[in-house]
Design an enzyme around this catalytic site. Structure first.
Site, PDB file in Angstrom:
ATOM      1  N   TYR A 144     -17.263 -52.975  93.309  1.00 49.77           N
ATOM      2  CA  TYR A 144     -17.604 -52.713  91.909  1.00 49.77           C
ATOM      3  C   TYR A 144     -18.395 -51.420  91.849  1.00 49.77           C
ATOM      4  O   TYR A 144     -19.330 -51.217  92.626  1.00 49.77           O
ATOM      5  CB  TYR A 144     -18.447 -53.867  91.356  1.00 49.77           C
ATOM      6  CG  TYR A 144     -18.868 -53.688  89.918  1.00 49.77           C
ATOM      7  CD1 TYR A 144     -17.934 -53.769  88.881  1.00 49.77           C
ATOM      8  CD2 TYR A 144     -20.202 -53.439  89.585  1.00 49.77           C
ATOM      9  CE1 TYR A 144     -18.334 -53.610  87.558  1.00 49.77           C
ATOM     10  CE2 TYR A 144     -20.603 -53.286  88.264  1.00 49.77           C
ATOM     11  CZ  TYR A 144     -19.664 -53.366  87.258  1.00 49.77           C
ATOM     12  OH  TYR A 144     -20.060 -53.204  85.949  1.00 49.77           O
ATOM     13  N   ASP A 239     -21.252 -45.470  97.331  1.00 54.28           N
ATOM     14  CA  ASP A 239     -21.907 -46.046  96.161  1.00 54.28           C
ATOM     15  C   ASP A 239     -23.032 -46.938  96.678  1.00 54.28           C
ATOM     16  O   ASP A 239     -22.801 -48.073  97.108  1.00 54.28           O
ATOM     17  CB  ASP A 239     -20.903 -46.836  95.322  1.00 54.28           C
ATOM     18  CG  ASP A 239     -21.559 -47.436  94.075  1.00 54.28           C
ATOM     19  OD1 ASP A 239     -22.792 -47.282  93.919  1.00 54.28           O
ATOM     20  OD2 ASP A 239     -20.840 -48.045  93.267  1.00 54.28           O
ATOM     21  N   LYS A 267     -30.249 -49.177  90.169  1.00 53.62           N
ATOM     22  CA  LYS A 267     -31.030 -50.382  90.466  1.00 53.62           C
ATOM     23  C   LYS A 267     -32.475 -50.063  90.927  1.00 53.62           C
ATOM     24  O   LYS A 267     -33.292 -49.710  90.096  1.00 53.62           O
ATOM     25  CB  LYS A 267     -30.258 -51.283  91.421  1.00 53.62           C
ATOM     26  CG  LYS A 267     -28.926 -51.719  90.751  1.00 53.62           C
ATOM     27  CD  LYS A 267     -28.235 -52.910  91.330  1.00 53.62           C
ATOM     28  CE  LYS A 267     -27.166 -53.392  90.368  1.00 53.62           C
ATOM     29  NZ  LYS A 267     -25.794 -53.141  90.732  1.00 53.62           N
TER      30      LYS A 267
HETATM   31  C1  PLP Z   1     -24.666 -52.506  89.810  1.00 49.31           C
HETATM   32  C2  PLP Z   1     -23.729 -51.575  90.437  1.00 49.31           C
HETATM   33  C3  PLP Z   1     -23.182 -50.491  89.732  1.00 49.31           C
HETATM   34  C4  PLP Z   1     -23.394 -50.298  88.256  1.00 49.31           C
HETATM   35  O1  PLP Z   1     -24.712 -50.028  87.925  1.00 49.31           O
HETATM   36  P1  PLP Z   1     -25.205 -50.313  86.421  1.00 49.31           P
HETATM   37  O2  PLP Z   1     -26.609 -49.800  86.414  1.00 49.31           O
HETATM   38  O3  PLP Z   1     -25.069 -51.780  86.212  1.00 49.31           O
HETATM   39  O4  PLP Z   1     -24.315 -49.532  85.519  1.00 49.31           O
HETATM   40  C5  PLP Z   1     -22.401 -49.583  90.421  1.00 49.31           C
HETATM   41  N1  PLP Z   1     -22.152 -49.737  91.729  1.00 49.31           N
HETATM   42  C6  PLP Z   1     -22.652 -50.761  92.440  1.00 49.31           C
HETATM   43  C7  PLP Z   1     -22.373 -50.853  93.899  1.00 49.31           C
HETATM   44  C8  PLP Z   1     -23.438 -51.723  91.813  1.00 49.31           C
HETATM   45  O5  PLP Z   1     -23.888 -52.771  92.517  1.00 49.31           O
END
Ligand code: PLP
Length: 432
Positions: A144, A239, A267
């Site tokens: 994701y 990511d 985060k």
């Molecule tokens: C949570 C998450 C996102 C998205 O971040 P948001 O602040 O919710 O938009 C993207 N990549 C990873 C790996 C994530 O865990």
């Protein structure tokens, strides 16, 4: 446990907010029941509107690594407040924030601050496309990367949980530029790259996958991606929205010793306030406007209150390596304890763990990608989730999520968790 007030609020919310929540992962659809509405949180505990108390193992899906309502971050926000909340003009704190990120994350030489992880990943692939002049990207099934159109193809997290890995509303045009491979399958990636020679701008990967439950990179997988990208002129994007500042102060890239070309962050970086960032090699980042032609902007980017929280969080983590030792040790204790509990009960479900992230999958198979994650018995997971909740333990309401530890989980609280785990697993024996 009484949930009347939560139920009433959920009724009210559903009439005016789609599904009653502002992010799908907050719904309890996959586990049965209604979401708990939170009133406040302190340290290791969440308190709901009915006055129930829970030990929190989500920690806002990662950001609250020091526990809730931490005094140090509160003080930083209080100090920033009287100076107003947004200027739309540059501030010194943004430089401080950028300097901290660059000092901590090995791959980042230049960085742009945004407001969420989604913005970070969307911007990173635009930059990779602008820099390489290529259109296609490769992502992995069950990973994701936020809710940008290009990533809602075999997407993980809430998209799997709710059964919409390929979201309606994403155009065919966009979807055809996103190619997908199974996680941990280097040969599949090589085939895609060979079949699309000179067309792949970027490979984006969660270096430790946390959005199909926790899945660890197989030995050689990240190294292989690094080599392939270098060989083929492809931008490797880690990511690290979830893993950044969590698995080590420099994230998974520090832990595994692999340096991507670009990194996305979110985060933890905002200490609980909305902050994201993307960065990488200078020559790549210099294509971003106003230095270069790739446009990306934000009215509230580098927001002073968010910066105050983020700077103090990163400063603290950069100076306290013992945080990571502590988190890893207490997580090891939990995982070892859960394995012991299963042995006591004659169960052998799969647990995956890296540092302070882990998942218990209700399958006996090794979980190494999305296909194997899907072998988990979701009915058992739902029962386990609710049983833990009734014992005051707040877990992610989906099999396809990781748990996140915070530093305020003491030995004693870990024992409490393990007692609840044993009792909840015992209850499941009736359904095996
Ligand atoms: C949570 C998450 C996102 C998205 O971040 P948001 O602040 O919710 O938009 C993207 N990549 C990873 C790996 C994530 O865990």
């Amino acid at each position: 446990m009484n949930h009347t007030a939560s139920q009433n609020l959920f009724q009210r919310a559903q009439k005016i907010i789609p599904g009653g929540v502002n992010s799908p992962v907050r719904a309890f659809k996959a586990v049965g029941g209604n979401p708990i509405f939170i009133k406040s949180a302190k340290g290791a505990y969440l308190y709901d509107v009915d006055g129930n108390q829970y030990l929190d193992f989500i920690n806002s899906w990662g950001p609250m690594i020091l526990g809730h309502s931490c005094e140090m971050i509160q003080d930083a926000i209080k100090e920033a407040l009287p100076h107003s909340f947004s200027y739309g003009a540059p501030t010194e704190r943004e430089i401080e924030m950028a300097e901290l990120i660059i000092s901590m994350v090995p791959s980042i030489e230049k960085v742009r601050l945004v407001n969420s992880g989604t913005e970070a990943t969307m911007s990173a692939i635009r930059v990779a496309r602008g820099y390489t002049g290529r259109d296609k990207i490769i992502k992995f099934e069950g990973c994701y990367h936020g809710h940008g159109d290009s990533f809602l193809i075999s997407a993980g997290s809430g998209a799997i949980t709710l059964g919409v890995p390929d979201s309606p509303g994403v155009t065919k045009g966009v979807a055809q530029d996103t190619l997908t491979a199974p996680y941990n399958n280097l040969a599949a990636v090589e085939n895609i790259v060979n079949a699309n020679e000179g067309q792949i701008a970027a490979i984006i990967v969660e270096p430790v996958a946390g959005n199909m439950g926790l899945v660890t990179p197989a030995p050689g997988f990240l190294e292989g991606l690094r080599e392939l990208c270098t060989r083929s002129g492809i931008i490797l994007i880690f990511d690290e929205v979830m893993t950044g500042f969590r698995l080590a102060k420099g994230g998974a890239q520090e832990l595994y010793g692999i340096t991507p070309d670009m990194t996305t962050l979110g985060k933890i970086i905002g200490g609980g306030l909305p902050v994201g960032a993307y960065g990488g090699k200078k020559e790549i980042m210099d294509v971003v406007a106003p230095a270069g032609p790739v446009y990306q902007a934000g009215t509230l980017s580098g927001n002073p209150i968010a910066m105050a929280a983020g700077v103090i969080m990163l400063k603290f983590l950069s100076k306290h390596d013992e945080v990571y030792n502590y988190l890893h040790n207490i997580s090891d204790k939990l995982v070892t304890g859960m394995r012991d509990n299963m042995q006591t009960l004659g169960m052998n479900f799969t647990i995956n763990q890296v540092g302070s992230m882990f998942s218990l999958f209700f399958t006996r198979q090794e979980v190494k990608d999305f296909e194997s994650a899907k072998t988990s018995n979701l009915d058992l997971f739902g029962r386990y989730f609710n049983s833990m909740l009734n014992r005051g333990i707040y877990l992610a309401p989906s099999q396809f999520e990781s748990l996140f530890l915070s530093t305020v989980i003491t030995d004693e609280l870990a024992d409490q968790y393990l007692e609840a785990n044993l009792a909840s697993l015992r209850e499941l024996k009736n359904y095996l």
